[in-house]
Design a protein around this motif. Sequence first.
Motif, PDB file in Angstrom:
ATOM      1  N   PHE A 227       0.947  -1.329   0.026  1.00  0.00           N
ATOM      2  CA  PHE A 227       0.023   0.160   0.003  1.00  0.00           C
ATOM      3  C   PHE A 227       0.872   1.183  -0.046  1.00  0.00           C
ATOM      4  CE2 PHE A 227      -3.897  -2.031   1.025  1.00  0.00           C
ATOM      5  CZ  PHE A 227      -3.506  -3.554   1.527  1.00  0.00           C
TER       6      PHE A 227
ATOM      7  N   TYR B 268       0.597   5.554   0.666  1.00  0.00           N
ATOM      8  CA  TYR B 268      -0.330   6.454   1.141  1.00  0.00           C
ATOM      9  C   TYR B 268       0.596   7.754   1.123  1.00  0.00           C
ATOM     10  CZ  TYR B 268      -3.107   3.061   3.785  1.00  0.00           C
ATOM     11  OH  TYR B 268      -4.073   2.059   3.904  1.00  0.00           O
TER      12      TYR B 268
ATOM     13  N   GLN C 274       0.661  11.448   3.037  1.00  0.00           N
ATOM     14  CA  GLN C 274       0.444  12.124   4.557  1.00  0.00           C
ATOM     15  C   GLN C 274       0.882  13.559   4.549  1.00  0.00           C
ATOM     16  OE1 GLN C 274       2.197  10.483   8.146  1.00  0.00           O
ATOM     17  NE2 GLN C 274       0.386  11.245   9.287  1.00  0.00           N
TER      18      GLN C 274
ATOM     19  N   GLY D 153       0.175  17.293   9.942  1.00  0.00           N
ATOM     20  CA  GLY D 153      -0.883  17.344  10.835  1.00  0.00           C
ATOM     21  C   GLY D 153      -2.193  16.400  10.603  1.00  0.00           C
ATOM     22  N   LYS D 154      -2.233  15.746   9.392  1.00  0.00           N
ATOM     23  CA  LYS D 154      -3.142  14.917   9.102  1.00  0.00           C
ATOM     24  C   LYS D 154      -2.653  13.314   9.155  1.00  0.00           C
ATOM     25  CE  LYS D 154      -5.416  18.263   6.108  1.00  0.00           C
ATOM     26  NZ  LYS D 154      -6.248  18.983   4.966  1.00  0.00           N
ATOM     27  N   GLY D 155      -4.081  12.594   9.016  1.00  0.00           N
ATOM     28  CA  GLY D 155      -3.651  11.155   8.893  1.00  0.00           C
ATOM     29  C   GLY D 155      -3.320  10.827   7.469  1.00  0.00           C
ATOM     30  N   PRO D 156      -2.679   9.507   7.391  1.00  0.00           N
ATOM     31  CA  PRO D 156      -2.438   8.876   5.916  1.00  0.00           C
ATOM     32  C   PRO D 156      -3.493   8.967   5.160  1.00  0.00           C
ATOM     33  CG  PRO D 156      -1.133   7.747   7.786  1.00  0.00           C
ATOM     34  CD  PRO D 156      -2.231   8.601   8.214  1.00  0.00           C
TER      35      PRO D 156
ATOM     36  N   PHE E 154      -4.970   7.400   1.820  1.00  0.00           N
ATOM     37  CA  PHE E 154      -4.639   6.086   0.813  1.00  0.00           C
ATOM     38  C   PHE E 154      -4.787   6.577  -0.742  1.00  0.00           C
ATOM     39  CE2 PHE E 154      -4.853   1.837  -1.171  1.00  0.00           C
ATOM     40  CZ  PHE E 154      -5.730   2.115  -1.959  1.00  0.00           C
TER      41      PHE E 154
ATOM     42  N   LEU F 230       4.168   7.107   2.404  1.00  0.00           N
ATOM     43  CA  LEU F 230       4.429   6.163   3.175  1.00  0.00           C
ATOM     44  C   LEU F 230       4.061   4.757   2.351  1.00  0.00           C
ATOM     45  CD1 LEU F 230       2.482   7.312   6.220  1.00  0.00           C
ATOM     46  CD2 LEU F 230       4.848   7.650   5.892  1.00  0.00           C
TER      47      LEU F 230
ATOM     48  N   GLN G 127       1.208  -5.770   3.914  1.00  0.00           N
ATOM     49  CA  GLN G 127       0.266  -6.604   4.665  1.00  0.00           C
ATOM     50  C   GLN G 127       0.815  -8.083   4.225  1.00  0.00           C
ATOM     51  OE1 GLN G 127      -4.245  -7.638   4.359  1.00  0.00           O
ATOM     52  NE2 GLN G 127      -4.002  -5.549   4.679  1.00  0.00           N
TER      53      GLN G 127
ATOM     54  N   LYS H  42      -3.256  -6.186   9.099  1.00  0.00           N
ATOM     55  CA  LYS H  42      -2.157  -5.670   9.682  1.00  0.00           C
ATOM     56  C   LYS H  42      -1.406  -5.118   8.873  1.00  0.00           C
ATOM     57  CE  LYS H  42      -1.226  -8.818  12.757  1.00  0.00           C
ATOM     58  NZ  LYS H  42      -0.903  -9.735  13.617  1.00  0.00           N
ATOM     59  N   LEU H  43      -0.765  -3.785   9.284  1.00  0.00           N
ATOM     60  CA  LEU H  43       0.184  -3.205   8.020  1.00  0.00           C
ATOM     61  C   LEU H  43       1.398  -3.053   8.754  1.00  0.00           C
ATOM     62  CD1 LEU H  43      -1.826  -0.576   6.535  1.00  0.00           C
ATOM     63  CD2 LEU H  43      -1.375  -2.819   5.261  1.00  0.00           C
TER      64      LEU H  43
ATOM     65  N   PHE I 242       4.567  -0.572   8.230  1.00  0.00           N
ATOM     66  CA  PHE I 242       4.943   0.740   7.567  1.00  0.00           C
ATOM     67  C   PHE I 242       6.597   0.802   7.498  1.00  0.00           C
ATOM     68  CE2 PHE I 242       1.212   3.339   6.638  1.00  0.00           C
ATOM     69  CZ  PHE I 242       0.123   2.532   7.417  1.00  0.00           C
ATOM     70  N   GLY I 243       6.989   1.737   6.401  1.00  0.00           N
ATOM     71  CA  GLY I 243       8.268   2.017   6.359  1.00  0.00           C
ATOM     72  C   GLY I 243       8.253   3.613   7.013  1.00  0.00           C
ATOM     73  N   GLN I 244       9.454   4.319   7.028  1.00  0.00           N
ATOM     74  CA  GLN I 244       9.618   5.444   7.651  1.00  0.00           C
ATOM     75  C   GLN I 244       9.076   6.618   7.000  1.00  0.00           C
ATOM     76  OE1 GLN I 244      12.983   5.969   9.915  1.00  0.00           O
ATOM     77  NE2 GLN I 244      13.255   3.872  10.709  1.00  0.00           N
TER      78      GLN I 244
ATOM     79  N   TYR J  54      -8.011  -0.641  14.131  1.00  0.00           N
ATOM     80  CA  TYR J  54      -6.408  -0.469  14.457  1.00  0.00           C
ATOM     81  C   TYR J  54      -6.122   0.893  15.355  1.00  0.00           C
ATOM     82  CZ  TYR J  54      -6.551  -3.509  10.697  1.00  0.00           C
ATOM     83  OH  TYR J  54      -6.869  -4.643   9.741  1.00  0.00           O
TER      84      TYR J  54
ATOM     85  N   TYR K 225      -2.473   2.996  15.840  1.00  0.00           N
ATOM     86  CA  TYR K 225      -1.085   3.215  15.616  1.00  0.00           C
ATOM     87  C   TYR K 225      -0.381   4.129  16.034  1.00  0.00           C
ATOM     88  CZ  TYR K 225      -1.838  -0.109  11.402  1.00  0.00           C
ATOM     89  OH  TYR K 225      -1.825  -1.031  10.636  1.00  0.00           O
TER      90      TYR K 225
ATOM     91  N   HIS L  93      10.754   6.421  13.582  1.00  0.00           N
ATOM     92  CA  HIS L  93      10.031   4.907  13.782  1.00  0.00           C
ATOM     93  C   HIS L  93       8.842   5.030  12.678  1.00  0.00           C
ATOM     94  CE1 HIS L  93      11.991   3.661  17.237  1.00  0.00           C
ATOM     95  NE2 HIS L  93      12.104   5.050  17.643  1.00  0.00           N
ATOM     96  N   GLY L  94       8.364   5.824  12.160  1.00  0.00           N
ATOM     97  CA  GLY L  94       7.021   5.724  11.179  1.00  0.00           C
ATOM     98  C   GLY L  94       5.836   5.257  12.116  1.00  0.00           C
ATOM     99  N   LEU L  95       4.883   4.504  11.449  1.00  0.00           N
ATOM    100  CA  LEU L  95       3.850   4.268  12.089  1.00  0.00           C
ATOM    101  C   LEU L  95       3.912   2.717  12.513  1.00  0.00           C
ATOM    102  CD1 LEU L  95       1.311   5.409   9.223  1.00  0.00           C
ATOM    103  CD2 LEU L  95       0.990   5.663  11.732  1.00  0.00           C
TER     104      LEU L  95
ATOM    105  N   LEU M 297       1.964  -0.496  14.856  1.00  0.00           N
ATOM    106  CA  LEU M 297       0.808  -0.884  15.327  1.00  0.00           C
ATOM    107  C   LEU M 297       0.867  -1.367  16.875  1.00  0.00           C
ATOM    108  CD1 LEU M 297      -1.879  -1.900  14.664  1.00  0.00           C
ATOM    109  CD2 LEU M 297      -0.982  -4.203  14.140  1.00  0.00           C
TER     110      LEU M 297
ATOM    111  N   PHE N  88      -3.082   7.199  15.748  1.00  0.00           N
ATOM    112  CA  PHE N  88      -3.811   7.179  14.666  1.00  0.00           C
ATOM    113  C   PHE N  88      -4.588   5.853  14.713  1.00  0.00           C
ATOM    114  CE2 PHE N  88      -2.649  10.677  11.932  1.00  0.00           C
ATOM    115  CZ  PHE N  88      -1.571  10.897  12.017  1.00  0.00           C
TER     116      PHE N  88
ATOM    117  N   PHE O 104      -7.482   6.055   7.708  1.00  0.00           N
ATOM    118  CA  PHE O 104      -7.157   6.773   8.808  1.00  0.00           C
ATOM    119  C   PHE O 104      -7.585   7.972   9.470  1.00  0.00           C
ATOM    120  CE2 PHE O 104      -3.105   4.450   9.673  1.00  0.00           C
ATOM    121  CZ  PHE O 104      -2.880   3.706   8.472  1.00  0.00           C
ATOM    122  N   GLY O 105      -7.709   7.799  10.597  1.00  0.00           N
ATOM    123  CA  GLY O 105      -8.350   9.169  11.280  1.00  0.00           C
ATOM    124  C   GLY O 105      -7.543  10.235  11.215  1.00  0.00           C
ATOM    125  N   GLN O 106      -7.845  11.523  11.604  1.00  0.00           N
ATOM    126  CA  GLN O 106      -6.877  12.603  11.643  1.00  0.00           C
ATOM    127  C   GLN O 106      -5.698  12.580  12.722  1.00  0.00           C
ATOM    128  OE1 GLN O 106      -7.137  15.156   9.258  1.00  0.00           O
ATOM    129  NE2 GLN O 106      -8.251  13.467   8.319  1.00  0.00           N
TER     130      GLN O 106
END
Lengths: 113, 112
Positions: A34, A36, A38, A41-44, A46, A87, A91, A100-101, A103-105, B33, B35, B41-43, B45, B90, B103-105
């Motif tokens: 996946f 994403y 970002q 101040g916001k969520g990722p 898609f 990002l 999975q 579950k995901l 993630f990279g940095q 989930y 996170y 460190h990134g995201l 879980l 998140f 994802f949420g905010q």
Amino acid sequence: EDQVTQSPEALRLQEGESSSLNCSYTVSGLRGLFWYRQDPGKGPEFLFTLYSAGEEKEKERLKATLTKKESFLHITAPKPEDSATYLCAVQAEVGTSYGKLTFGQGTILTVHP
Amino acid sequence: DAGITQSPRHKVTETGTPVTLRCHQTENHRYMYWYRQDPGHGLRLIHYSYGVKDTDKGEVSDGYSVSRSKTEDFLLTLESATSSQTSVYFCAITPGTGAEAFFGQGTRLTVV
């Protein structure tokens, strides 16, 4: 253990200067990869899902590709509004992964006018 | 936009106090989930849920607990907050494995 490594950590481009972001992964069977975006101040948000090697997906100036070991996010003729952190996540296809995901940095992309 | 609401959006709390973060969804998705996102460190879980009252630990679950008594709500509790739990949290939801997560905010938590 699943691992995702993104490179470069940061990328500065001039408007119109095309480039690529890399996502290398190791996973015990890939269920999906996946991408994403970002914004601060916001969520990722898609962008794409890739499921098998050789698959490609496009959206406006972005194109994602997948091999058995890595994925690339190609940005063609970027604009300042493409500036964001990108990002990559994987999975695993291991029994019941429950979505579950890992993630990279991330890669921080800055596009200058 | 996916119907995900996190509350509060910002919180400052003292070391040793309990804190509960809430994630509410209107999509009726099965999987939810939590996170945390930290520089370098990134995201990562913390915990996840695959149904009402069905939860399990993620990779960084120490010091956290969760509960899901209704499909739409997933709560994350820090029983006794520590400075190492200062982070952005998140919530994410997905209808099933292989599907994209939304994802949420985020909630910015500062433990002083």
